[in-house]
Design a protein around this motif. Structure first.
Motif, short mmCIF file in Angstrom:
data_model
loop_
_atom_site.label_atom_id
_atom_site.label_comp_id
_atom_site.label_asym_id
_atom_site.label_seq_id
_atom_site.Cartn_x
_atom_site.Cartn_y
_atom_site.Cartn_z
N LYS A 7 0.81 -1.22 0.00
CA LYS A 7 0.00 0.00 0.00
C LYS A 7 0.85 1.26 0.00
CE LYS A 7 -3.84 -1.92 2.65
NZ LYS A 7 -4.59 -1.79 3.91
N GLY A 8 2.02 1.20 0.56
CA GLY A 8 2.86 2.39 0.66
C GLY A 8 4.08 2.13 1.51
N LYS A 9 4.89 3.16 1.62
CA LYS A 9 6.17 3.09 2.32
C LYS A 9 6.11 4.08 3.49
CE LYS A 9 10.96 3.78 1.01
NZ LYS A 9 11.84 4.15 -0.07
N ILE A 10 6.33 3.58 4.70
CA ILE A 10 6.18 4.39 5.91
C ILE A 10 7.50 4.43 6.68
CG2 ILE A 10 4.84 4.74 8.03
CD1 ILE A 10 3.03 4.57 5.56
N LEU A 11 7.88 5.63 7.11
CA LEU A 11 9.06 5.83 7.95
C LEU A 11 8.60 6.06 9.38
CD1 LEU A 11 12.14 6.19 8.18
CD2 LEU A 11 11.79 8.62 7.63
N ILE A 12 9.10 5.25 10.30
CA ILE A 12 8.78 5.36 11.73
C ILE A 12 9.99 5.95 12.44
CG2 ILE A 12 8.26 4.09 13.86
CD1 ILE A 12 5.94 3.91 11.97
N MET A 13 9.79 7.05 13.16
CA MET A 13 10.86 7.65 13.95
C MET A 13 10.48 7.52 15.43
SD MET A 13 12.06 11.56 14.36
CE MET A 13 10.98 11.83 15.75
N ASP A 14 11.25 6.71 16.15
CA ASP A 14 11.02 6.52 17.58
C ASP A 14 12.33 6.10 18.23
OD1 ASP A 14 10.13 5.21 20.18
OD2 ASP A 14 8.23 5.94 19.38
N ASP A 15 12.65 6.68 19.37
CA ASP A 15 13.92 6.36 20.04
C ASP A 15 13.92 4.98 20.66
OD1 ASP A 15 12.02 7.58 21.85
OD2 ASP A 15 13.58 7.56 23.38
N GLU A 16 12.76 4.37 20.84
CA GLU A 16 12.71 3.04 21.45
C GLU A 16 12.68 1.98 20.35
OE1 GLU A 16 10.07 2.47 24.81
OE2 GLU A 16 9.76 4.65 24.87
N ASP A 17 13.72 1.15 20.33
CA ASP A 17 13.82 0.10 19.30
C ASP A 17 12.61 -0.81 19.28
OD1 ASP A 17 16.26 0.88 18.21
OD2 ASP A 17 17.42 -0.34 19.62
N MET A 18 12.13 -1.21 20.46
CA MET A 18 11.00 -2.14 20.51
C MET A 18 9.76 -1.53 19.85
SD MET A 18 9.08 -4.37 23.52
CE MET A 18 10.23 -3.89 24.72
N ILE A 19 9.50 -0.26 20.11
CA ILE A 19 8.34 0.40 19.50
C ILE A 19 8.53 0.46 17.98
CG2 ILE A 19 7.13 2.61 19.26
CD1 ILE A 19 7.49 2.95 22.30
N GLY A 20 9.72 0.82 17.54
CA GLY A 20 9.99 0.88 16.11
C GLY A 20 9.84 -0.46 15.43
N TYR A 32 1.98 -2.49 4.32
CA TYR A 32 2.90 -1.39 4.06
C TYR A 32 4.34 -1.86 4.22
CZ TYR A 32 -1.14 1.70 4.77
OH TYR A 32 -2.36 2.31 4.67
N ASP A 33 5.26 -1.11 3.64
CA ASP A 33 6.68 -1.30 3.93
C ASP A 33 7.04 -0.30 5.02
OD1 ASP A 33 7.36 -3.32 2.07
OD2 ASP A 33 7.44 -1.86 0.46
N GLY A 34 7.71 -0.77 6.05
CA GLY A 34 8.09 0.11 7.15
C GLY A 34 9.58 0.13 7.37
N HIS A 35 10.09 1.29 7.78
CA HIS A 35 11.50 1.44 8.11
C HIS A 35 11.57 2.28 9.38
CE1 HIS A 35 15.81 1.65 7.41
NE2 HIS A 35 15.74 2.94 7.70
N HIS A 36 12.44 1.89 10.31
CA HIS A 36 12.56 2.56 11.61
C HIS A 36 13.88 3.31 11.72
CE1 HIS A 36 13.85 2.17 16.00
NE2 HIS A 36 12.92 3.10 15.98
N VAL A 37 13.81 4.54 12.22
CA VAL A 37 15.00 5.32 12.60
C VAL A 37 14.77 5.84 14.01
CG1 VAL A 37 15.64 5.96 10.24
CG2 VAL A 37 14.10 7.44 11.53
N LYS A 38 15.89 6.24 14.68
CA LYS A 38 15.81 6.55 16.10
C LYS A 38 15.57 8.01 16.47
CE LYS A 38 18.25 4.11 18.98
NZ LYS A 38 17.82 2.97 19.70
N ASP A 39 15.82 8.96 15.56
CA ASP A 39 15.63 10.37 15.92
C ASP A 39 15.38 11.22 14.68
OD1 ASP A 39 18.12 10.93 14.70
OD2 ASP A 39 19.19 10.88 16.60
#
Length: 129
Positions: A7-20, A32-39
């Motif tokens: 459906k789309g590409k989503i960037l998640i920004m969260d300092d907690e690895d588990m949440i990301g 969706y495709d998701g990618h996590h960064v910390k800040d």
């Protein structure tokens, strides 16, 4: 699900690895495709890179505040300078924060309270895609 069916590409920004990590797994489940960064700095770099590569993120979900780092409150302005049409959601564990309640006044397209569940994540993303 193949790349073309996503459906789309989503960037998640969260300092907690588990949440990301959990958010990315939820996104995969929702198609969706998701990618996590910390800040915020990493989010700005990753979003800029995706634009340069010609495959930009459809939505960015930014944690409002990052202890000791740049949170969504600070990063939203820089991301909007790069692309004024970018869709950015703000997330926080404090739903009473003025930015969460008046997200549009700060450049965000929506808000999602943490911890978010599958249904709230889906309905919030579907409203923007």
């Amino acid at each position: 699900m193949s790349e073309q069916e996503r459906k789309g590409k989503i960037l998640i920004m969260d300092d907690e690895d588990m949440i990301g990590e959990i958010a990315c797994q939820m996104l995969i489940h929702l198609g969706y495709d998701g990618h996590h960064v910390k800040d915020g700095e990493a989010a700005i770099e990753e979003y800029s890179r995706s634009l340069e590569d010609g495959v930009p993120y459809d939505i960015i979900v930014m944690d409002l505040s990052i202890p000791g780092g740049m949170g969504g409150k600070e990063a939203i302005g820089r991301v909007l300078e790069i692309n004024p049409d970018v869709k950015v959601l703000v997330s926080s564990g404090n739903p009473a924060d003025p930015i969460m309640m008046q997200y549009g006044d700060h450049g965000f397209k929506g808000a999602i309270n943490k911890p978010f569940d599958l249904a709230s994540l889906q309905s919030t993303l579907d409203s923007l895609i």
